[in-house]
Write a protein that holds these residues in place. Structure first.
Motif, short mmCIF file in Angstrom:
data_model
loop_
_atom_site.label_atom_id
_atom_site.label_comp_id
_atom_site.label_asym_id
_atom_site.label_seq_id
_atom_site.Cartn_x
_atom_site.Cartn_y
_atom_site.Cartn_z
N LEU A 148 25.71 34.71 31.23
CA LEU A 148 25.51 35.21 32.58
C LEU A 148 24.08 35.70 32.71
CD1 LEU A 148 28.82 37.25 32.85
CD2 LEU A 148 28.38 34.96 33.71
N HIS A 149 23.29 35.01 33.49
CA HIS A 149 21.88 35.36 33.63
C HIS A 149 21.65 36.43 34.68
CE1 HIS A 149 20.63 32.23 30.94
NE2 HIS A 149 21.48 31.44 31.53
N ILE A 150 22.62 36.61 35.54
CA ILE A 150 22.44 37.57 36.62
C ILE A 150 23.52 38.63 36.51
CG2 ILE A 150 22.44 37.89 39.12
CD1 ILE A 150 21.56 34.93 39.32
N ARG A 151 23.09 39.85 36.48
CA ARG A 151 24.02 40.98 36.48
C ARG A 151 24.00 41.58 37.88
NH1 ARG A 151 26.93 39.81 32.30
NH2 ARG A 151 25.87 39.98 30.34
N SER A 152 25.13 42.12 38.27
CA SER A 152 25.18 42.73 39.59
C SER A 152 24.42 44.06 39.57
CB SER A 152 26.63 42.96 40.01
OG SER A 152 27.18 44.03 39.26
N ARG A 153 23.93 44.45 40.71
CA ARG A 153 23.25 45.74 40.82
C ARG A 153 24.19 46.88 40.46
NH1 ARG A 153 19.73 44.65 46.27
NH2 ARG A 153 18.26 43.26 45.26
N ASP A 154 25.47 46.71 40.79
CA ASP A 154 26.45 47.74 40.46
C ASP A 154 26.56 47.93 38.94
OD1 ASP A 154 27.03 48.17 43.13
OD2 ASP A 154 28.73 46.78 43.13
N ARG A 155 26.58 46.83 38.20
CA ARG A 155 26.69 46.93 36.74
C ARG A 155 25.43 47.54 36.13
NH1 ARG A 155 31.09 44.86 34.38
NH2 ARG A 155 30.05 44.77 32.37
N VAL A 156 24.28 47.19 36.70
CA VAL A 156 23.03 47.79 36.22
C VAL A 156 23.06 49.30 36.51
CG1 VAL A 156 20.53 47.87 36.52
CG2 VAL A 156 21.71 45.67 36.44
N ARG A 157 23.44 49.67 37.71
CA ARG A 157 23.49 51.08 38.09
C ARG A 157 24.55 51.85 37.28
NH1 ARG A 157 25.74 50.99 43.13
NH2 ARG A 157 27.71 51.39 42.11
#
Length: 82
Positions: free
Chosen positions: A16-25
């Motif tokens: 998965l190359h893209i993580r959601s902003r929610d997961r980063v936060r």
């Protein structure tokens, strides 16, 4: 298990190359691309001269660093015994 089959086994199924902003936060989760993993591991070539060198990966995520480290250790074994 041959080197080729062991490497195939270690390949991520669907990175998965893209993580959601929610997961980063929420989790501070950031995906590290293979080219960055390789560049960082290239900075410590002496770490792969001894097969019993240990590595600590406290935030393994998908295991990108662990897979790359294991691939380098397998390559070192292949060089030593073939």
């Amino acid at each position: 298990m041959s080197r080729e089959s062991s490497v195939e086994f270690l390949q991520p199924v669907a990175p998965l190359h893209i993580r959601s902003r929610d997961r980063v936060r929420d989790f501070g989760e950031v995906y590290t691309q293979p080219r960055e993993v390789d560049a960082m591991l290239d900075l410590i070539p002496d770490a792969f001269t001894q097969i019993d060198t240990r590595f600590l990966e406290p935030a393994a995520g998908n295991g990108n660093f662990l897979v790359a480290i294991l691939e380098r250790k397998i390559a070192r074994i292949d060089e030593a015994f073939h």
